[in-house]
Design a protein around this motif. Structure first.
Motif, PDB file in Angstrom:
ATOM      1  N   TYR A  16       0.828  -1.202   0.000  1.00  9.25           N
ATOM      2  CA  TYR A  16       0.000   0.000   0.000  1.00  9.25           C
ATOM      3  C   TYR A  16       0.865   1.257   0.000  1.00  9.25           C
ATOM      4  O   TYR A  16       1.833   1.366   0.751  1.00  9.25           O
TER       5      TYR A  16
ATOM      6  N   ALA B 294      -1.844   3.903   4.184  1.00 10.86           N
ATOM      7  CA  ALA B 294      -2.620   2.968   5.008  1.00 10.86           C
ATOM      8  C   ALA B 294      -2.690   3.448   6.446  1.00 10.86           C
ATOM      9  O   ALA B 294      -1.832   4.209   6.915  1.00 10.86           O
TER      10      ALA B 294
ATOM     11  N   GLU C  87     -11.680   0.122  14.148  1.00  6.82           N
ATOM     12  CA  GLU C  87     -12.691   1.110  13.749  1.00  6.82           C
ATOM     13  C   GLU C  87     -12.220   2.528  14.048  1.00  6.82           C
ATOM     14  O   GLU C  87     -12.444   3.459  13.254  1.00  6.82           O
TER      15      GLU C  87
ATOM     16  N   GLN D 284      -9.661   3.520  11.451  1.00  7.61           N
ATOM     17  CA  GLN D 284     -10.306   3.903  10.198  1.00  7.61           C
ATOM     18  C   GLN D 284     -10.940   5.293  10.307  1.00  7.61           C
ATOM     19  O   GLN D 284     -10.867   6.101   9.387  1.00  7.61           O
TER      20      GLN D 284
ATOM     21  N   GLY E 262      -9.369   7.573   7.738  1.00  9.73           N
ATOM     22  CA  GLY E 262     -10.211   7.490   6.552  1.00  9.73           C
ATOM     23  C   GLY E 262      -9.685   6.543   5.488  1.00  9.73           C
ATOM     24  O   GLY E 262     -10.128   6.573   4.340  1.00  9.73           O
ATOM     25  N   GLN E 263      -8.753   5.685   5.868  1.00 12.35           N
ATOM     26  CA  GLN E 263      -8.109   4.800   4.904  1.00 12.35           C
ATOM     27  C   GLN E 263      -8.908   3.528   4.642  1.00 12.35           C
ATOM     28  O   GLN E 263      -9.681   3.076   5.486  1.00 12.35           O
ATOM     29  N   LYS E 264      -8.677   2.936   3.477  1.00  9.10           N
ATOM     30  CA  LYS E 264      -9.282   1.640   3.150  1.00  9.10           C
ATOM     31  C   LYS E 264      -8.319   0.493   3.428  1.00  9.10           C
ATOM     32  O   LYS E 264      -8.715  -0.675   3.433  1.00  9.10           O
ATOM     33  N   ASN E 265      -7.039   0.823   3.668  1.00  4.38           N
ATOM     34  CA  ASN E 265      -6.011  -0.194   3.925  1.00  4.38           C
ATOM     35  C   ASN E 265      -5.561  -0.137   5.379  1.00  4.38           C
ATOM     36  O   ASN E 265      -5.420   0.960   5.948  1.00  4.38           O
TER      37      ASN E 265
ATOM     38  N   PRO F 264     -13.778  -2.630   9.217  1.00  2.00           N
ATOM     39  CA  PRO F 264     -14.088  -1.457   8.377  1.00  2.00           C
ATOM     40  C   PRO F 264     -13.138  -1.256   7.205  1.00  2.00           C
ATOM     41  O   PRO F 264     -13.297  -0.294   6.452  1.00  2.00           O
ATOM     42  N   PHE F 265     -12.137  -2.144   7.041  1.00  2.56           N
ATOM     43  CA  PHE F 265     -11.133  -1.936   5.994  1.00  2.56           C
ATOM     44  C   PHE F 265     -11.356  -2.887   4.815  1.00  2.56           C
ATOM     45  O   PHE F 265     -11.755  -4.034   4.988  1.00  2.56           O
ATOM     46  N   GLU F 266     -11.059  -2.396   3.626  1.00  2.00           N
ATOM     47  CA  GLU F 266     -11.145  -3.234   2.430  1.00  2.00           C
ATOM     48  C   GLU F 266      -9.981  -4.217   2.365  1.00  2.00           C
ATOM     49  O   GLU F 266     -10.139  -5.363   1.930  1.00  2.00           O
ATOM     50  N   ASN F 267      -8.800  -3.758   2.792  1.00  2.00           N
ATOM     51  CA  ASN F 267      -7.587  -4.586   2.686  1.00  2.00           C
ATOM     52  C   ASN F 267      -6.832  -4.564   4.008  1.00  2.00           C
ATOM     53  O   ASN F 267      -6.734  -3.511   4.659  1.00  2.00           O
TER      54      ASN F 267
END
Length: 623
Positions: free
Chosen positions: A147, A150, A302, A305, A309-312, A334-337
């Motif tokens: 990433y 992250a 959580e 995140q 505000g990250q997805k990783n 709450p994370f995509e990756n």
């Protein structure tokens, strides 16, 4: 001109060394693998020597040597803690001070002397640096992750002051946003239950995690234990921060983890001795603390995140080795990756310290490639079982082996042996860095065989029969065996076994004893399916470990099954094997059936047919 940075972690537990060349991870290893002392905390003389040899560099050529935490900050925490509790803790204080004065306060001298024992160097030219403990952990995960940006979550026992931290990584920078401080620690809470349930702290936590699924989630006693933990021992806030009720704990200034009489009054049971038989009370208590731990980890994630505000997410610290919590975080978080450093504990701090200096201190950019795998090279960063070492072993022991001309022939033969119910030691290439064997220092078996779990536990590993085994599955087939998306290359996620493979459980399943539950048919892959119908999955990539991938593929072509049992190549109380000599010695001391080192197959079961070869060693041919 190449730049080399050496990272070191030691003097607490799991000493290790790691080396970078121009930011690339060249080598990393734990000291225990060389000294054969499990969780060795000594100065990593052997590991450093190996790293220098692998990188083909001398100490005088290093740009910097980095230690993975700041001992003076730890000493400050020690003094302030004892002062806050004075006059309590005097005995512990008197025991701790001589060690701190000798090893910790004068750590620069200890490190320089230790390096001198590795090789001669110019002490005046050495640049010796120190990073903060949680920065080392965070760097070990983020800077090798796939990433560019992250959130970073580190959870462990304690560093200098921090016991958990949330950071934000971007490019070659890491910013620490929030910390939880000692004595409030999720890692120490889990270790306290590890201690109370009869396991050793700093080594038995994974046993507690494996024991927890034997608890009855539907039992009123289990729920009562959860309620007691959350009302008496720990206060959990919405942001994941916690406060521990110190009247129940003794780790801050005492010589034990807990105040046993208070725990006995709270839970109604005394501390379990290692020899005592597990009862349903122990199992339910283990389940309860695992559930609470998962709740806190989820809340911390959580919060990470929310702040970034990250997805990783990048995970590190000893608690990141809790594979059950990781699996639930990957599925429901709450994370995509999610990326987890394979050497998430203190050993990985050596690598993180070097990476932090490379990118933050020297300001050099990452060689980042989007959508690629991480920079850990499958974590195959240790010494290689090379042919010269194998030849030496054959000469010393006059061992009997068959050397295959091709990898195809070897993997087909080993697949056939696994299908016949044999257990095979598998020693290949470079040793893994971190606590998991991932196909280079592994013991393998057939997961379809319902007797395999007991056989390997009792006759080969010599460990507790309740301990589950992990499946190694072809990366591209994982979805058909487990309820998961994405990969799990480092065996750091527990996921449910696919519904189509499960078998119906009896209505009284959770009322059965733990030993009776082991005998209940649970799935078509019985020996890797834990009692809660889950498994600690390793997905095997053809790119990262082509030989191990080919072995599993050969097993698939023969049996239709893309999964093998993969457990670490060691026996109870010993580190994972490092050298070919270690592997052969372990093989001969156990009831393991066959051993493969590189392309050579050693056997016990087959009756050899002797024949002379051009080389001095002899071989046997399988009937």
């Amino acid at each position: 001109m190449d730049n080399y940075i050496l990272g070191i972690s030691c003097f607490y537990h799991d000493s290790a060394a790691a080396i970078l060349r121009n930011g690339e991870v060249v080598a990393a290893a734990q000291e225990e693998r060389f000294t054969r002392i499990k969780h060795d905390a000594a100065f990593p003389q052997c590991a450093i020597g190996y790293c220098l040899e692998e990188a083909k560099v001398k100490l005088d050529e290093l740009e910097a040597v980095v230690f993975y935490d700041k001992p003076l900050l730890k000493f400050e925490r020690l003094l302030e803690t004892y002062y806050a509790y004075a006059p309590l803790g005097l005995i512990s204080f008197l025991k701790a001070m001589p060690v701190w004065m000798k090893e910790k306060i004068f750590l620069k001298r200890e490190i320089k002397n230790g390096l001198q024992s590795v090789q001669q160097y110019d002490r005046k030219k050495l640049k010796l640096l120190f990073t903060e403990h949680h920065l080392s952990h965070g760097a070990s995960s983020f800077f090798v992750s796939p990433y560019e940006e992250a959130a970073i979550l580190t959870i462990d026992g304690v560093g200098e002051w921090a016991t958990a931290s949330i950071g934000w990584g971007k490019g070659n920078k890491i910013q620490i946003l929030k910390e939880l401080h000692f004595p409030n620690s999720l890692g120490l809470l889990y270790s306290a239950f590890t201690y109370y349930l009869g396991f050793r702290v700093n080594s038995g936590e994974y046993k507690l995690m494996g024991l927890a699924p034997y608890g009855n989630p539907k039992s009123s006693q289990t729920q009562q234990f959860v309620d007691l933990i959350k009302t008496e021992l720990i206060t959990i806030k919405n942001d994941g921060s916690i406060s521990l009720n110190q009247k129940y704990f003794d780790y801050a200034i005492g010589l034990k983890m807990v105040k046993e009489k208070k725990w006995e009054q709270l839970f109604g049971i005394s501390r379990k001795s290692p020899e005592e038989v597990f009862t349903s009370v122990h199992l339910n208590l283990a389940f309860a603390i695992q559930q609470v731990t998962e709740e806190v980890v989820m809340k911390m994630a959580e919060e990470a995140q929310r702040l970034t505000g990250q997805k990783n997410l990048c995970l590190s610290g000893g608690v990141a080795l809790n594979c059950v919590a990781n699996g639930k975080l990957a599925t429901n978080g709450p994370f995509e990756n999610i990326y987890i450093q394979p050497a998430a504990g203190d050993a990985g701090g050596a690598l993180g310290a070097a990476l932090a200096v490379e990118h933050i201190y020297f300001g050099r950019k990452r060689s980042f490639k989007a959508n690629k795998k991480d920079a850990m090279k499958g974590t195959y960063l240790g010494p290689e079982a090379d042919q010269a070492e194998l030849d030496h072993l054959l000469q010393i022991h006059r061992a009997v082996c068959h050397e295959f001309e091709s990898v195809d022939q070897l993997t087909q033969e080993v697949a056939s042996l696994l299908d016949q119910g044999y257990v095979v030691g598998w020693c290949q290439g470079r040793m893994e860095f971190g606590p998991r064997a991932l196909g280079n220092r592994s013991i393998l078996g057939d997961p379809r065989n319902p007797d395999m779990q007991r056989k390997i536990n009792q006759k080969i590993k010599y460990r507790e029969s309740f301990r589950p085994f992990a499946p190694a599955v072809l990366e591209e087939d994982a979805w058909s065996y487990f309820e998961m998306s994405g990969d799990s290359p480092y065996m750091l996620q527990v996921q449910p076994v696919a519904k189509q493979l499960r078998q119906a459980l009896p209505d009284d399943y959770h009322k059965l004893s733990m030993w009776d539950r082991l005998d209940v048919p649970r799935s078509e892959l019985q020996s890797i399916t834990h009692v809660d119908l889950s498994a600690r999955v390793q997905t095997v990539s053809k790119e990262t470990n082509p030989k191990f991938w080919q072995l599993i593929d050969s097993f698939k072509q023969l049996t239709g099954c893309s999964v093998v049992i993969n457990t670490s190549f060691n026996v109870r109380g010993e580190p994972i094997v490092c050298t070919a000599e270690d592997a052969y010695r372990c093989f001969m001391r156990t009831e393991m059936d066959y051993l493969v080192i590189n392309n050579c197959l050693f056997g016990k079961q087959a009756q050899p047919k002797w024949k002379k070869q051009d080389r001095w060693q002899e071989e046997f041919v399988l009937d």
